[in-house]
Design a protein around this motif. Structure first.
Motif, PDB file in Angstrom:
ATOM      1  N   ARG A  10       3.751  14.433   6.208  1.00 32.37           N
ATOM      2  CA  ARG A  10       2.777  13.553   6.865  1.00 32.37           C
ATOM      3  C   ARG A  10       2.188  12.538   5.889  1.00 32.37           C
ATOM      4  NH1 ARG A  10      -3.021  15.291   9.538  1.00 32.37           N
ATOM      5  NH2 ARG A  10      -3.480  13.275  10.481  1.00 32.37           N
ATOM      6  N   VAL A  11       1.791  13.000   4.707  1.00 34.97           N
ATOM      7  CA  VAL A  11       1.197  12.057   3.761  1.00 34.97           C
ATOM      8  C   VAL A  11       2.239  11.069   3.255  1.00 34.97           C
ATOM      9  CG1 VAL A  11       1.496  13.492   1.689  1.00 34.97           C
ATOM     10  CG2 VAL A  11      -0.345  11.819   1.768  1.00 34.97           C
ATOM     11  N   LEU A  12       3.477  11.518   3.059  1.00 34.97           N
ATOM     12  CA  LEU A  12       4.526  10.599   2.621  1.00 34.97           C
ATOM     13  C   LEU A  12       4.798   9.539   3.683  1.00 34.97           C
ATOM     14  CD1 LEU A  12       7.082  13.042   0.945  1.00 34.97           C
ATOM     15  CD2 LEU A  12       5.337  11.620  -0.156  1.00 34.97           C
ATOM     16  N   ASP A  13       4.680   9.919   4.952  1.00 32.70           N
ATOM     17  CA  ASP A  13       4.945   8.994   6.048  1.00 32.70           C
ATOM     18  C   ASP A  13       3.786   8.036   6.283  1.00 32.70           C
ATOM     19  OD1 ASP A  13       6.482   8.131   8.488  1.00 32.70           O
ATOM     20  OD2 ASP A  13       4.700   8.937   9.502  1.00 32.70           O
ATOM     21  N   GLN A  14       2.571   8.533   6.158  1.00 31.22           N
ATOM     22  CA  GLN A  14       1.400   7.742   6.553  1.00 31.22           C
ATOM     23  C   GLN A  14       0.793   6.915   5.420  1.00 31.22           C
ATOM     24  OE1 GLN A  14      -1.522   9.832   8.899  1.00 31.22           O
ATOM     25  NE2 GLN A  14       0.021  10.819  10.168  1.00 31.22           N
ATOM     26  N   VAL A  15       1.163   7.225   4.183  1.00 31.07           N
ATOM     27  CA  VAL A  15       0.616   6.457   3.056  1.00 31.07           C
ATOM     28  C   VAL A  15       1.781   5.819   2.293  1.00 31.07           C
ATOM     29  CG1 VAL A  15      -0.927   6.492   1.065  1.00 31.07           C
ATOM     30  CG2 VAL A  15      -1.252   8.163   2.909  1.00 31.07           C
ATOM     31  N   PRO A  16       2.218   4.648   2.711  1.00 31.15           N
ATOM     32  CA  PRO A  16       3.349   3.995   2.051  1.00 31.15           C
ATOM     33  C   PRO A  16       3.058   3.729   0.574  1.00 31.15           C
ATOM     34  CG  PRO A  16       2.789   2.902   4.119  1.00 31.15           C
ATOM     35  CD  PRO A  16       1.688   3.854   3.828  1.00 31.15           C
ATOM     36  N   PHE A  17       4.062   3.963  -0.244  1.00 35.03           N
ATOM     37  CA  PHE A  17       3.910   3.739  -1.686  1.00 35.03           C
ATOM     38  C   PHE A  17       4.284   2.311  -2.022  1.00 35.03           C
ATOM     39  CE2 PHE A  17       5.496   4.023  -6.124  1.00 35.03           C
ATOM     40  CZ  PHE A  17       4.301   4.417  -6.711  1.00 35.03           C
ATOM     41  N   THR A  18       3.385   1.610  -2.722  1.00 35.16           N
ATOM     42  CA  THR A  18       3.608   0.213  -3.084  1.00 35.16           C
ATOM     43  C   THR A  18       3.507   0.094  -4.603  1.00 35.16           C
ATOM     44  OG1 THR A  18       1.248  -0.158  -2.626  1.00 35.16           O
ATOM     45  CG2 THR A  18       2.814  -0.775  -0.903  1.00 35.16           C
ATOM     46  N   PRO A  19       4.613   0.216  -5.323  1.00 37.18           N
ATOM     47  CA  PRO A  19       4.553   0.204  -6.787  1.00 37.18           C
ATOM     48  C   PRO A  19       4.002  -1.092  -7.351  1.00 37.18           C
ATOM     49  CG  PRO A  19       6.819  -0.028  -6.013  1.00 37.18           C
ATOM     50  CD  PRO A  19       5.992   0.343  -4.816  1.00 37.18           C
ATOM     51  N   GLU A  20       4.222  -2.191  -6.638  1.00 36.81           N
ATOM     52  CA  GLU A  20       3.693  -3.468  -7.111  1.00 36.81           C
ATOM     53  C   GLU A  20       2.197  -3.606  -6.826  1.00 36.81           C
ATOM     54  OE1 GLU A  20       4.324  -3.848  -2.829  1.00 36.81           O
ATOM     55  OE2 GLU A  20       5.470  -2.967  -4.487  1.00 36.81           O
ATOM     56  N   ASP A  21       1.642  -2.667  -6.072  1.00 34.06           N
ATOM     57  CA  ASP A  21       0.216  -2.672  -5.740  1.00 34.06           C
ATOM     58  C   ASP A  21      -0.315  -1.233  -5.792  1.00 34.06           C
ATOM     59  OD1 ASP A  21      -2.351  -3.254  -4.865  1.00 34.06           O
ATOM     60  OD2 ASP A  21      -1.793  -3.356  -2.740  1.00 34.06           O
ATOM     61  N   LEU A  22      -0.350  -0.668  -6.993  1.00 31.26           N
ATOM     62  CA  LEU A  22      -0.847   0.697  -7.143  1.00 31.26           C
ATOM     63  C   LEU A  22      -2.321   0.831  -6.777  1.00 31.26           C
ATOM     64  CD1 LEU A  22       0.960   1.982 -10.368  1.00 31.26           C
ATOM     65  CD2 LEU A  22       1.332   2.709  -8.003  1.00 31.26           C
ATOM     66  N   PRO A  23      -3.168  -0.173  -7.061  1.00 33.57           N
ATOM     67  CA  PRO A  23      -4.561  -0.049  -6.618  1.00 33.57           C
ATOM     68  C   PRO A  23      -4.671   0.077  -5.095  1.00 33.57           C
ATOM     69  CG  PRO A  23      -4.382  -1.738  -8.297  1.00 33.57           C
ATOM     70  CD  PRO A  23      -2.981  -1.365  -7.911  1.00 33.57           C
ATOM     71  N   GLY A  24      -3.884  -0.709  -4.362  1.00 37.85           N
ATOM     72  CA  GLY A  24      -3.897  -0.613  -2.910  1.00 37.85           C
ATOM     73  C   GLY A  24      -3.425   0.742  -2.436  1.00 37.85           C
ATOM     74  N   TYR A  25      -2.379   1.256  -3.078  1.00 38.62           N
ATOM     75  CA  TYR A  25      -1.889   2.601  -2.747  1.00 38.62           C
ATOM     76  C   TYR A  25      -2.972   3.641  -3.003  1.00 38.62           C
ATOM     77  CZ  TYR A  25       0.615   7.005  -3.327  1.00 38.62           C
ATOM     78  OH  TYR A  25       1.010   8.319  -3.234  1.00 38.62           O
ATOM     79  N   ALA A  26      -3.655   3.535  -4.130  1.00 38.88           N
ATOM     80  CA  ALA A  26      -4.717   4.486  -4.442  1.00 38.88           C
ATOM     81  C   ALA A  26      -5.815   4.457  -3.381  1.00 38.88           C
ATOM     82  CB  ALA A  26      -5.308   4.189  -5.823  1.00 38.88           C
ATOM     83  N   GLY A  27      -6.172   3.264  -2.924  1.00 41.61           N
ATOM     84  CA  GLY A  27      -7.200   3.154  -1.893  1.00 41.61           C
ATOM     85  C   GLY A  27      -6.775   3.787  -0.583  1.00 41.61           C
ATOM     86  N   ARG A  28      -5.511   3.556  -0.184  1.00 45.19           N
ATOM     87  CA  ARG A  28      -5.026   4.146   1.063  1.00 45.19           C
ATOM     88  C   ARG A  28      -4.915   5.668   0.953  1.00 45.19           C
ATOM     89  NH1 ARG A  28      -1.718  -0.271   0.391  1.00 45.19           N
ATOM     90  NH2 ARG A  28       0.053   1.013  -0.300  1.00 45.19           N
ATOM     91  N   LEU A  29      -4.471   6.139  -0.210  1.00 43.05           N
ATOM     92  CA  LEU A  29      -4.379   7.587  -0.402  1.00 43.05           C
ATOM     93  C   LEU A  29      -5.762   8.218  -0.412  1.00 43.05           C
ATOM     94  CD1 LEU A  29      -2.535   9.999  -0.887  1.00 43.05           C
ATOM     95  CD2 LEU A  29      -2.669   9.520  -3.349  1.00 43.05           C
ATOM     96  N   PHE A  30      -6.729   7.554  -1.026  1.00 44.94           N
ATOM     97  CA  PHE A  30      -8.118   8.016  -1.017  1.00 44.94           C
ATOM     98  C   PHE A  30      -8.596   8.188   0.422  1.00 44.94           C
ATOM     99  CE2 PHE A  30     -12.671   7.480  -0.944  1.00 44.94           C
ATOM    100  CZ  PHE A  30     -13.144   8.073  -2.104  1.00 44.94           C
ATOM    101  N   ASP A  31      -8.352   7.174   1.251  1.00 41.35           N
ATOM    102  CA  ASP A  31      -8.783   7.230   2.648  1.00 41.35           C
ATOM    103  C   ASP A  31      -8.126   8.397   3.378  1.00 41.35           C
ATOM    104  OD1 ASP A  31     -10.299   4.955   2.234  1.00 41.35           O
ATOM    105  OD2 ASP A  31      -8.753   3.599   3.004  1.00 41.35           O
ATOM    106  N   PHE A  32      -6.818   8.569   3.152  1.00 40.12           N
ATOM    107  CA  PHE A  32      -6.090   9.642   3.834  1.00 40.12           C
ATOM    108  C   PHE A  32      -6.632  11.006   3.425  1.00 40.12           C
ATOM    109  CE2 PHE A  32      -2.833  12.853   4.122  1.00 40.12           C
ATOM    110  CZ  PHE A  32      -2.303  12.662   5.379  1.00 40.12           C
ATOM    111  N   LEU A  33      -6.805  11.219   2.139  1.00 41.77           N
ATOM    112  CA  LEU A  33      -7.247  12.526   1.659  1.00 41.77           C
ATOM    113  C   LEU A  33      -8.679  12.821   2.079  1.00 41.77           C
ATOM    114  CD1 LEU A  33      -5.686  12.506  -1.923  1.00 41.77           C
ATOM    115  CD2 LEU A  33      -4.850  13.703   0.114  1.00 41.77           C
ATOM    116  N   LEU A  34      -9.512  11.789   2.141  1.00 40.67           N
ATOM    117  CA  LEU A  34     -10.888  11.999   2.582  1.00 40.67           C
ATOM    118  C   LEU A  34     -10.918  12.371   4.063  1.00 40.67           C
ATOM    119  CD1 LEU A  34     -13.638  11.827   1.162  1.00 40.67           C
ATOM    120  CD2 LEU A  34     -13.928   9.556   2.164  1.00 40.67           C
ATOM    121  N   ALA A  35     -10.022  11.784   4.843  1.00 47.11           N
ATOM    122  CA  ALA A  35      -9.955  12.085   6.276  1.00 47.11           C
ATOM    123  C   ALA A  35      -9.245  13.401   6.556  1.00 47.11           C
ATOM    124  CB  ALA A  35      -9.249  10.947   7.016  1.00 47.11           C
ATOM    125  N   ASN A  36      -8.462  13.886   5.600  1.00 43.99           N
ATOM    126  CA  ASN A  36      -7.689  15.119   5.770  1.00 43.99           C
ATOM    127  C   ASN A  36      -7.950  16.056   4.591  1.00 43.99           C
ATOM    128  OD1 ASN A  36      -5.755  14.311   8.172  1.00 43.99           O
ATOM    129  ND2 ASN A  36      -5.751  12.578   6.754  1.00 43.99           N
TER     130      ASN A  36
END
Length: 202
Positions: free
Chosen positions: A70-96
């Motif tokens: 689920r997390v791999l599917d819902q939080v796309p990894f963007t190597p060229e934008d690691l800060p954006g990825y970190a923010g999206r992962l933060f949101d996902f983990l806080l909600a789950n």
């Protein structure tokens, strides 16, 4: 051909058992989890746990596989934008919040058993390879190895989660999220301050 009612009922029961097991394992781990509580919460005979999953441990493994996917599917990894990825992962983990609790129990109770959540090792290798490619293309600073950058990004993202002794709550969560994104930005850039945000775009 439409799915048979019996098959639909079985799938619905499995789904309820997985949801109940998620809550039980997140709270108590494998050793502390009780199949009778899982069955009761799922409104299903606890014997079905063994019918569908084989054992309590294999039920836990199925729960882990499901939530890693689920997390791999819902939080796309963007190597060229690691800060954006970190923010999206933060949101996902806080909600789950159960996501990291399950991972902690896995490390404590399933380490060395030979089971690893489906796709996790491949995903981590793909991420480090993607970071390496972004570094080679000049999109990401190369001050750290791809493995270090990924580890640091994940660690910063997890720092304010419920499994941490300093969990983010309420309005603080928004501030901590911004700090995480900025910290990752500095890891992948030259360390200079980010330009001030336009208040009108907030």
């Amino acid at each position: 051909m439409p799915q048979e009612p019996r098959a639909r009922d079985a799938e619905a029961t499995k789904a309820r058992l997985l949801q109940a097991a998620t809550d039980e394992f997140a709270a108590h781990g494998i050793a502390g989890a009780r199949v009778d509580r899982i069955g009761a919460a799922a409104k299903a005979n606890k014997a079905l746990i063994y019918t569908y999953f084989g054992s309590k441990e294999r039920l836990f493994d199925t729960v882990m596989d499901t939530h890693v996917a689920r997390v791999l599917d819902q939080v796309p990894f963007t190597p060229e934008d690691l800060p954006g990825y970190a923010g999206r992962l933060f949101d996902f983990l806080l909600a789950n919040p159960y996501q990291l609790r399950l991972a902690s129990w896995h490390r404590l109770e399933r380490s060395g058993t030979g089971h690893e959540p489906d796709g996790l090792r491949v995903s981590m290798r793909q991420k480090t390879d993607a970071i390496a490619a972004a570094q080679a293309g000049g999109q990401v600073a190369a001050a750290f190895t791809p493995e270090d950058l990924l580890a640091f990004t994940l660690a910063l993202t997890n720092a304010w989660m419920p499994t941490s002794p300093v969990a983010a709550t309420g309005q603080d969560a928004r501030r901590h999220r911004a700090a995480v994104v900025e910290a990752v930005r500095r890891l992948v850039a030259d360390g200079s301050p980010a330009p001030a945000a336009d208040p009108a775009s907030a």
